[in-house]
Design a protein around this motif. Sequence first.
Motif, mmCIF file in Angstrom:
data_model
loop_
_atom_site.group_PDB
_atom_site.id
_atom_site.type_symbol
_atom_site.label_atom_id
_atom_site.label_comp_id
_atom_site.label_asym_id
_atom_site.label_seq_id
_atom_site.Cartn_x
_atom_site.Cartn_y
_atom_site.Cartn_z
ATOM 1 N N ASN A 75 2.745 1.671 -3.441
ATOM 2 C CA ASN A 75 1.882 2.082 -4.551
ATOM 3 C C ASN A 75 1.304 3.479 -4.350
ATOM 4 O O ASN A 75 1.024 4.180 -5.319
ATOM 5 C CB ASN A 75 0.761 1.065 -4.742
ATOM 6 C CG ASN A 75 1.228 -0.174 -5.475
ATOM 7 O OD1 ASN A 75 1.351 -0.185 -6.682
ATOM 8 N ND2 ASN A 75 1.525 -1.229 -4.722
ATOM 9 N N LYS A 130 0.833 -1.202 0.000
ATOM 10 C CA LYS A 130 0.000 0.000 0.000
ATOM 11 C C LYS A 130 0.872 1.258 0.000
ATOM 12 O O LYS A 130 0.645 2.196 -0.777
ATOM 13 C CB LYS A 130 -0.914 0.008 1.218
ATOM 14 C CG LYS A 130 -2.007 -1.037 1.198
ATOM 15 C CD LYS A 130 -2.830 -0.960 2.474
ATOM 16 C CE LYS A 130 -3.837 -2.095 2.566
ATOM 17 N NZ LYS A 130 -4.605 -2.044 3.845
ATOM 18 N N VAL A 176 -5.293 -2.011 -2.831
ATOM 19 C CA VAL A 176 -4.216 -1.274 -3.493
ATOM 20 C C VAL A 176 -4.753 -0.398 -4.615
ATOM 21 O O VAL A 176 -4.347 0.744 -4.798
ATOM 22 C CB VAL A 176 -3.148 -2.241 -4.030
ATOM 23 C CG1 VAL A 176 -2.036 -1.483 -4.761
ATOM 24 C CG2 VAL A 176 -2.560 -3.066 -2.897
ATOM 25 N N ASN A 177 -5.676 -0.954 -5.405
ATOM 26 C CA ASN A 177 -6.294 -0.221 -6.518
ATOM 27 C C ASN A 177 -5.256 0.296 -7.508
ATOM 28 O O ASN A 177 -5.097 1.502 -7.706
ATOM 29 C CB ASN A 177 -7.149 0.946 -6.004
ATOM 30 C CG ASN A 177 -8.486 0.487 -5.459
ATOM 31 O OD1 ASN A 177 -9.083 -0.454 -5.970
ATOM 32 N ND2 ASN A 177 -8.956 1.138 -4.410
ATOM 33 N N ARG A 178 -4.558 -0.655 -8.136
ATOM 34 C CA ARG A 178 -3.580 -0.268 -9.154
ATOM 35 C C ARG A 178 -3.781 -1.149 -10.384
ATOM 36 O O ARG A 178 -3.737 -2.374 -10.289
ATOM 37 C CB ARG A 178 -2.160 -0.395 -8.625
ATOM 38 C CG ARG A 178 -1.146 0.276 -9.542
ATOM 39 C CD ARG A 178 0.217 0.409 -8.903
ATOM 40 N NE ARG A 178 1.056 1.282 -9.720
ATOM 41 C CZ ARG A 178 1.156 2.599 -9.553
ATOM 42 N NH1 ARG A 178 0.468 3.178 -8.598
ATOM 43 N NH2 ARG A 178 1.935 3.313 -10.328
ATOM 44 N N ASN A 209 -1.949 -1.967 -12.896
ATOM 45 C CA ASN A 209 -0.856 -2.810 -13.382
ATOM 46 C C ASN A 209 -0.279 -3.706 -12.288
ATOM 47 O O ASN A 209 0.867 -4.142 -12.360
ATOM 48 C CB ASN A 209 0.251 -1.968 -14.023
ATOM 49 C CG ASN A 209 0.939 -1.048 -13.030
ATOM 50 O OD1 ASN A 209 0.370 -0.716 -11.986
ATOM 51 N ND2 ASN A 209 2.147 -0.618 -13.346
ATOM 52 N N LEU A 210 -1.089 -3.978 -11.262
ATOM 53 C CA LEU A 210 -0.680 -4.887 -10.192
ATOM 54 C C LEU A 210 -0.996 -6.327 -10.581
ATOM 55 O O LEU A 210 -2.041 -6.601 -11.172
ATOM 56 C CB LEU A 210 -1.417 -4.525 -8.896
ATOM 57 C CG LEU A 210 -1.117 -5.401 -7.671
ATOM 58 C CD1 LEU A 210 0.290 -5.129 -7.159
ATOM 59 C CD2 LEU A 210 -2.151 -5.143 -6.571
ATOM 60 N N SER A 268 3.911 7.159 -8.569
ATOM 61 C CA SER A 268 3.060 7.847 -9.546
ATOM 62 C C SER A 268 3.179 7.226 -10.931
ATOM 63 O O SER A 268 2.269 7.331 -11.757
ATOM 64 C CB SER A 268 3.429 9.327 -9.603
ATOM 65 O OG SER A 268 4.803 9.484 -9.973
#
Length: 420
Positions: free
Chosen positions: A162, A159, A184-186, A188-189, A166
């Motif tokens: 990420n 967390k 996490v809300n990414r 490209n994870l 940026s």
Amino acid sequence: MISAQNRLPLLSGNKRLLFFTIALLLAACSPKVRPVATTVKKPADNITKKPETATEKQPEKAAEGKVATISMILPFGLEHLNPAQRYSPAGLSKANMSVEYYQGFKLALDSLTADGSNFKLQVFDDSQDETMQTRGLALNPAVRSADLIVGPVFPQSIKAFNAALSYSKGIIVSPLSPANPATVNRPNLVTVIPPLEYHAWGAAEYINKTVKPKKIFILRSGFNQEKDYAVNFKKAIDSLSKKKVKVVTLFVVRGNLSSLLPQLSKTEKNVFVVPAIDQAFLGVTLRSLDTLNKHYPVMLFGHPNWEKFSFLKPQLLQRLQTHITSTEKINYKSGATVTFLRNYRKAYHVEPTEYAIKGFDEGLYFGKLLFADKGVAAINQTDFTGLHNSFHFIKKPALGWVNTHVNILTYTNFELKQVE
């Protein structure tokens, strides 16, 4: 070719043997990499050495001249190598895990050099509790520009990393944590270890496809930690069966199952799902199910953590035809596993752990993917059968790629064996 930021020492619980084991690891590691002493915040220049030809040949040749850069972020806790400091038991456990994972991952990259693949492996130390250090790594140009970022390991560090990152050139792999990627809300994870909800879906798929019951009983303790599994299991059964399978939820008090008797069958399997992990609750409830099993056939599906609980007796679980889901079933008799064990022992002169095996699987999968025609875009199109688990990724909007494959295990001859 593989170049590395630094060589990492093998850790030992015996402080007196620490420097001996460091020397042993340096001597045992592949000659493809020459160690360079560096610090995390200011990496030294990479030193490369022409690779040797690996024994295993790959079917395709990598693009000539291409070098894939991998940044690995693991909690080695290298500051504790200072004679004035000591590892705590928890810190030593994290450090050993990190070294084992790194060694397995690097062994996989070494094997891929046989087809001409070139890797630059940059290794960074990160501590779970030092969020400032984690954020600093997220701002490091060497990390941000890598084709693949492996780590951090723990949810808190992921967390923090990420939140400060940026931009990253490549994908970010969460290598060992089953934490929900929604935290996490990414986009490209990549979450390699399936989160708990996919264990629930895996059990539901197996029950719906193989057992085909008309009714399923979910026995709950009322503790909040079982809610995620129970809710996702019901959602999966409703979706897969189009609500043709009735789901009955009962909050069990002191093992009392008498209210279910009118709904049970004496001729067909009565399917019970118990998502609880509380020892006291399980002890009483499973004994009640065992008593019930004398007159009403029971088939039980439990939480994946049950595999680690020594207080659950195999004799009882086998009588109840217990099934659990798992992501860590290794067939030590398979040819691929035997080859890996032999190569790992030869390289490091120690026995591999589960973290070494996971590192090898992930290194092999992502190392190949970096040189695939479609690259990372092919993650959800590229399945993989590893030594400890298989990879079947799905793309989730805003959450990246998630591995959904779990194994179904059951007790046979008082041992857990894979049935799917």
